[in-house]
Scaffold this motif. Structure first.
Motif, PDB file in Angstrom:
ATOM      1  N   UNK A 188      24.219  29.865  11.800  1.00 37.78           N
ATOM      2  CA  UNK A 188      24.498  29.944  10.378  1.00 37.78           C
ATOM      3  C   UNK A 188      25.210  31.251  10.071  1.00 37.78           C
ATOM      4  N   UNK A 189      25.889  31.265   8.928  1.00 38.62           N
ATOM      5  CA  UNK A 189      26.665  32.434   8.518  1.00 38.62           C
ATOM      6  C   UNK A 189      26.321  32.789   7.079  1.00 38.62           C
ATOM      7  N   UNK A 190      26.091  34.087   6.847  1.00 38.40           N
ATOM      8  CA  UNK A 190      25.844  34.592   5.498  1.00 38.40           C
ATOM      9  C   UNK A 190      26.782  35.758   5.240  1.00 38.40           C
ATOM     10  N   UNK A 191      27.110  35.982   3.978  1.00 34.19           N
ATOM     11  CA  UNK A 191      28.011  37.057   3.585  1.00 34.19           C
ATOM     12  C   UNK A 191      27.265  37.981   2.630  1.00 34.19           C
ATOM     13  N   UNK A 192      27.278  39.289   2.937  1.00 36.64           N
ATOM     14  CA  UNK A 192      26.531  40.274   2.156  1.00 36.64           C
ATOM     15  C   UNK A 192      27.472  41.296   1.545  1.00 36.64           C
ATOM     16  N   UNK A 193      27.219  41.571   0.262  1.00 37.91           N
ATOM     17  CA  UNK A 193      27.969  42.606  -0.456  1.00 37.91           C
ATOM     18  C   UNK A 193      26.965  43.586  -1.063  1.00 37.91           C
ATOM     19  N   UNK A 194      27.230  44.890  -0.890  1.00 32.34           N
ATOM     20  CA  UNK A 194      26.375  45.932  -1.482  1.00 32.34           C
ATOM     21  C   UNK A 194      27.208  46.647  -2.541  1.00 32.34           C
ATOM     22  N   UNK A 195      26.732  46.621  -3.807  1.00 35.89           N
ATOM     23  CA  UNK A 195      27.496  47.289  -4.858  1.00 35.89           C
ATOM     24  C   UNK A 195      27.084  48.754  -4.980  1.00 35.89           C
ATOM     25  N   UNK A 196      27.676  49.452  -5.922  1.00 36.70           N
ATOM     26  CA  UNK A 196      27.423  50.891  -6.065  1.00 36.70           C
ATOM     27  C   UNK A 196      26.003  51.217  -6.493  1.00 36.70           C
ATOM     28  N   UNK A 197      25.275  50.240  -7.048  1.00 36.62           N
ATOM     29  CA  UNK A 197      23.883  50.450  -7.444  1.00 36.62           C
ATOM     30  C   UNK A 197      22.910  50.155  -6.305  1.00 36.62           C
ATOM     31  N   UNK A 198      23.431  49.766  -5.139  1.00 34.73           N
ATOM     32  CA  UNK A 198      22.555  49.398  -4.029  1.00 34.73           C
ATOM     33  C   UNK A 198      22.024  47.986  -4.151  1.00 34.73           C
ATOM     34  N   UNK A 199      22.600  47.177  -5.053  1.00 39.44           N
ATOM     35  CA  UNK A 199      22.208  45.774  -5.169  1.00 39.44           C
ATOM     36  C   UNK A 199      22.890  45.003  -4.038  1.00 39.44           C
ATOM     37  N   UNK A 200      22.128  44.208  -3.326  1.00 42.53           N
ATOM     38  CA  UNK A 200      22.655  43.437  -2.205  1.00 42.53           C
ATOM     39  C   UNK A 200      22.750  41.975  -2.623  1.00 42.53           C
TER      40      UNK A 200
END
Length: 201
Positions: free
Chosen positions: A87-99
């Protein structure tokens, strides 16, 4: 030189140092608890009610989506098994540390973690499984074999309208995810290669 001039210079220096320290701490914390870098990988022992196997999750590449950078994380068994899929997942971390996590076919991104969350913080998001999910963060010490890892962050996930889907994820500083627990399986870290350092448990 006047005292007032020296005082203003000292105040500016303290302000600069405070800002620098805040930015440094943010970089360290986000990279530490979820160190997503291409080439990093984690090997887990996964135990279900009917089997156990070793699963590898690794950061394969990065992609751009809606103007943001996402890390592509691929997971699957090290041994070939027709009954267990990759399986494949995509993760983004914003400037607030929200994943935020996104998978192909999902309608909504899920805010799985908040890396700067305090003990007892709670939030919710629209789940891709039919209702709003809630997450509560906490601090804990995780034991793996004979090793103790202090200052881990736990995230308890629940969709109140669905029975028996609760799960908890544990993130360790400098390593990333060291394990998950749920009604259906337990996943425990056995080996990791993170930012050039190998960890074994």
């Amino acid at each position: 030189m006047s005292f007032r001039y020296l005082l203003s210079v000292a105040c500016m220096a303290l302000l600069f140092l405070a800002c620098t320290e805040d930015e440094k701490d943010g970089i360290i914390e986000t990279n530490s608890y979820l160190p997503l870098r291409v080439g990093n990988y984690w090997d887990y022992e996964v135990v279900t009610y009917k089997s156990s196997y070793i699963r590898r999750e690794y950061v394969r590449t990065t992609i751009k989506r809606n103007g943001d950078r996402y890390y592509e994380v691929v997971g699957g068994p090290l041994a070939v098994s027709a009954s267990i899929h990759y399986d494949t997942a995509y993760y983004h971390i914003d400037n607030n540390g929200y994943v935020y996590c996104w998978r192909t076919g999902w309608e909504n991104e899920e805010n799985l973690y908040r890396l700067f969350a305090s003990h007892g913080d709670q939030w919710s998001f629209k789940s891709n499984f039919g209702d709003r999910a809630t997450v509560e963060s906490f601090y804990t010490t995780v034991e793996i074999g004979e090793k103790e890892i202090p200052e881990c962050k736990g995230y308890f996930y629940d969709v109140p309208m669905i029975v028996d889907e609760e799960s908890t994820v544990y993130l360790a500083p400098g390593i990333g995810c060291v394990g998950t627990t749920s009604m259906w399986q337990v996943k425990v870290l056995k080996k990791a290669f993170v930012n050039g350092i190998e960890y074994t448990f």
